[in-house]
Design an enzyme around this catalytic site. Structure first.
Site, PDB file in Angstrom:
ATOM      1  N   ARG A 132       0.901  -1.064  -0.043  1.00 61.87           N
ATOM      2  CA  ARG A 132      -0.142  -0.057   0.000  1.00 61.87           C
ATOM      3  C   ARG A 132       0.865   1.187  -0.134  1.00 61.87           C
ATOM      4  O   ARG A 132       2.085   1.498   0.800  1.00 61.87           O
ATOM      5  CB  ARG A 132      -0.941   0.046   1.244  1.00 61.87           C
ATOM      6  N   ARG A 176      -0.282  -4.929  14.467  1.00 61.28           N
ATOM      7  CA  ARG A 176      -1.593  -4.361  14.155  1.00 61.28           C
ATOM      8  C   ARG A 176      -2.653  -5.641  14.038  1.00 61.28           C
ATOM      9  O   ARG A 176      -3.940  -5.479  14.492  1.00 61.28           O
ATOM     10  CB  ARG A 176      -1.916  -3.804  13.172  1.00 61.28           C
TER      11      ARG A 176
HETATM   12  P1  AMP Z   1      -5.121   3.275  10.663  1.00 65.43           P
HETATM   13  O1  AMP Z   1      -4.854   4.418   9.812  1.00 65.43           O
HETATM   14  O2  AMP Z   1      -6.762   3.073  10.838  1.00 65.43           O
HETATM   15  O3  AMP Z   1      -4.699   1.825  10.173  1.00 65.43           O
HETATM   16  O4  AMP Z   1      -4.663   3.432  12.240  1.00 65.43           O
HETATM   17  C1  AMP Z   1      -3.374   3.457  12.404  1.00 65.43           C
HETATM   18  C2  AMP Z   1      -2.925   3.236  13.876  1.00 65.43           C
HETATM   19  O5  AMP Z   1      -3.625   4.386  14.717  1.00 65.43           O
HETATM   20  C3  AMP Z   1      -3.363   2.275  14.493  1.00 65.43           C
HETATM   21  O6  AMP Z   1      -2.514   1.192  14.518  1.00 65.43           O
HETATM   22  C4  AMP Z   1      -3.585   2.765  15.812  1.00 65.43           C
HETATM   23  O7  AMP Z   1      -2.178   2.747  16.613  1.00 65.43           O
HETATM   24  C5  AMP Z   1      -4.061   4.122  15.914  1.00 65.43           C
HETATM   25  N1  AMP Z   1      -5.536   4.308  15.984  1.00 65.43           N
HETATM   26  C6  AMP Z   1      -6.355   4.217  14.940  1.00 65.43           C
HETATM   27  N2  AMP Z   1      -7.693   4.241  15.232  1.00 65.43           N
HETATM   28  C7  AMP Z   1      -7.377   3.971  16.585  1.00 65.43           C
HETATM   29  C8  AMP Z   1      -8.732   4.262  17.696  1.00 65.43           C
HETATM   30  N3  AMP Z   1     -10.060   4.083  17.503  1.00 65.43           N
HETATM   31  N4  AMP Z   1      -8.051   4.051  19.032  1.00 65.43           N
HETATM   32  C9  AMP Z   1      -6.828   4.062  19.258  1.00 65.43           C
HETATM   33  N5  AMP Z   1      -5.815   4.175  18.393  1.00 65.43           N
HETATM   34  C10 AMP Z   1      -6.099   4.104  17.130  1.00 65.43           C
END
Ligand code: AMP
Length: 223
Positions: A132, A176
């Site tokens: 990605r 993740r």
């Molecule tokens: P994403 O861009 O949605 O893949 O999120 C990247 C990272 O941001 C995640 O692996 C978490 O570390 C953090 N993150 C995103 N959404 C949340 C959430 N709702 N609560 C806590 N951490 C979050």
């Protein structure tokens, strides 16, 4: 009636791509928690520093910090007719926090709330994540492999530089997933039990998923 949609799914399940497309069509803002946190980090704030120490390990940022950011965002004027929430909630505790936030913000308004679950096998996901790339200028998301692109290519839409997220390496991606399966996956049952869950087959092509998603949303709006 206000349309409130939340998207649940493992990393790489295509939630981001679909929310960007859907947001353009419906006019509902796309609220992407990961991007809001990355903006906080880029601002250099104390909260951003705390968030960064969790994100870089593939862990969830602290619940109060994320709830505050989400509440501020959902309280903005562009959310008054609806929103698409991508990446929140990500645990049952966050689902409770969201219930409270929406109770406060919606008051007695009539609301149509649905949780879309992006269902896709684990095998496909890591490959999607490590390939990605996103455009540093317009935010468009690409897959180097399926789009037959090279690392050094420019964004086909605007010519911007393509960047890889720091947490899209294989190691952090695996963490993740662990976080997703232990903390986020239970939300599927929680919203199913509330009669709010819609399953989307996220192993299909981008266009097919989009078609199914818009069909489900039309059904929801008319129901
Ligand atoms: P994403 O861009 O949605 O893949 O999120 C990247 C990272 O941001 C995640 O692996 C978490 O570390 C953090 N993150 C995103 N959404 C949340 C959430 N709702 N609560 C806590 N951490 C979050």
């Amino acid at each position: 009636m206000k349309q409130e949609y939340i998207f649940i799914g493992p990393p790489g399940s295509g939630k981001g791509t679909q929310t960007i497309m859907l947001s353009k069509e419906t006019g509902f803002p796309h609220i992407d928690t990961g991007s809001l946190l990355r903006e906080e980090i880029a601002s250099g704030s104390e909260e951003g520093k705390i968030a960064d120490s969790f994100i870089s390990k593939g862990q969830l940022a602290p619940i109060e910090l994320v709830a505050k950011i989400i509440k501020n965002r959902l309280n903005k004027n562009d959310c008054k007719n609806g929103f698409i929430l991508d990446g929140y909630p990500r645990s049952t505790e966050q689902a409770e926090a969201l219930d409270k936030i929406l109770e406060e913000l919606d008051g007695n308004n009539q609301v149509n709330f649905k949780a879309f679950y992006f269902d896709v096998s684990e095998d496909k996901l890591i490959e999607r994540l490590v390939n990605r790339r996103s455009c540093s200028n317009c935010g468009a998301i690409f897959n180097l492999k399926t789009m037959n692109m090279k690392e050094t290519d420019k964004c086909p839409k605007c010519g911007g530089n393509l960047i890889r997220r720091n947490d899209d390496t294989e190691d952090v991606a695996k963490k993740r997933f662990d976080t997703y399966f232990s903390q986020t996956a239970p939300l599927v049952d929680l919203y199913r039990n509330r009669g709010k869950l819609v399953r989307i087959d996220a192993s299909l092509s981008i266009d097919e998923i989009h078609k199914n998603l818009t069909g489900a949303i039309k059904e929801n709006v008319n129901s």
